[in-house]
Motif scaffolding. Sequence first.
Motif, short mmCIF file in Angstrom:
data_model
loop_
_atom_site.label_atom_id
_atom_site.label_comp_id
_atom_site.label_asym_id
_atom_site.label_seq_id
_atom_site.Cartn_x
_atom_site.Cartn_y
_atom_site.Cartn_z
N THR A 199 1.07 -1.12 -0.47
CA THR A 199 0.44 -0.32 -0.01
C THR A 199 0.90 1.61 0.31
O THR A 199 0.62 2.22 -0.50
CB THR A 199 -1.09 -0.04 1.31
OG1 THR A 199 -1.99 -1.34 1.25
CG2 THR A 199 -1.59 1.51 1.27
N ASP B 27 -8.18 -0.47 -4.75
CA ASP B 27 -7.60 -1.33 -4.10
C ASP B 27 -8.79 -1.76 -4.16
O ASP B 27 -9.76 -2.29 -3.61
CB ASP B 27 -9.06 -0.12 -2.63
CG ASP B 27 -7.74 -0.69 -1.57
OD1 ASP B 27 -8.09 -1.90 -1.27
OD2 ASP B 27 -8.54 -0.34 -0.71
N LEU C 117 -5.76 0.60 1.04
CA LEU C 117 -5.64 2.06 0.45
C LEU C 117 -6.71 2.71 0.56
O LEU C 117 -6.29 4.08 0.43
CB LEU C 117 -5.85 1.50 -0.75
CG LEU C 117 -5.38 2.63 -1.49
CD1 LEU C 117 -4.33 3.40 -1.70
CD2 LEU C 117 -5.15 2.16 -3.47
N ASP D 251 -3.54 -1.95 -6.37
CA ASP D 251 -3.35 -2.17 -4.72
C ASP D 251 -3.54 -4.32 -4.28
O ASP D 251 -5.10 -3.67 -4.79
CB ASP D 251 -3.44 -1.54 -3.46
CG ASP D 251 -2.89 -1.68 -2.16
OD1 ASP D 251 -1.60 -2.42 -2.35
OD2 ASP D 251 -3.05 -1.89 -1.34
#
Length: 260
Positions: free
Chosen positions: A16, A37, A44, A129
Motif C-alpha cells: 500500500t 484498491d 488503501l 493495490d
Amino acid sequence: MVIWTVANQKGGVGKTTTTVTLGGLLAQRGYKVLLVDTDPHASLTYYFGIDAEELEVSVYDIFIRGKDITSEQILQSLCPSGMDNLDILPSSMALATLDRSLGNKGGMGLMLKKALLKIEKEYDYVVIDCPPVMGVLMVNAIAACDRLLIPVQTEFLALKGLERMIATLALMRTSQKRDYAYTIIPTMYDKRTKASLEAYKELKAKYQDKVWSAVIPVDTKFRDASLAQTPPSEFASASRGVFAYNTLLTYLLQQAPESA
C-alpha cells in the motif's frame, strides 16, 4: 493508459505504501492517476480517509455487474483523494466473498482489465493495490497490468513470499499464454541490520536484473503520512523514503513499452 499492479503473497511488505507513494509522485509530475484498491481489508481506501463500510459503490460493482458495467458507472464509483490528478477506486469488504461466489465461473480473470479499458481515456496511469492472497482479485489485478511491481521486505521470511509470487506468475504465464514484465522492489531496508544486508544480497544473487538496483529504506515518515491521510510525496517530500520512490519512479518510467 499504463497499468501497474503492486502485489506480493505476503502481507506487511509495503504494497500500500508503494501504491500510494508512486501514485502521489505520478500525480505531482502532472499525470492523471487512478489508484485501485482490490484488497477486502481496504488499507488503501482507509488511507485516504474513505470508510469502505459506508460506500454505496466500489470496485466490487465491477465484478458483480461484469461486462454490463458502463464507463459512467465506473466513474461514479470513484472517490477524490484530496490531491490534484489523483483518484481512488475504493474497496469493499464484500470483495471477500468473490472467491466463493464467482471463483469457479469462467472468464472471471479479465473483468478488471475490461472495466479499466472502458475508462482508459480518463487516466495516464493506474496503480492497483492487491490483497496478499492468491484468488480472483489477485488474478484480475495481475492480468490487467502492463508491469507487476513486487515489494519485498528485506528479511528472509519475505523472500519466501516472493518465491510463491514468482510461482504464481509462472502459472499465469502458462494459462494465459503471455509473459509478465515485473520488477522486484526491496523495501524496509535498514543498512544497520545484518538481516537486511543478507536478504538484499540473496535477492540480487537469485533474481539479478529483475531486482531494482536501489532500495526503499525504513522511514518513519511513511507512518506519519498515513496518519495524516496524505501521500508521502505531499506530506514529506524531502524525506529519504520519498527520494527513493522518486528514483524508482524515474526508473519505471524509462521501462519500455510503458510510456504514457
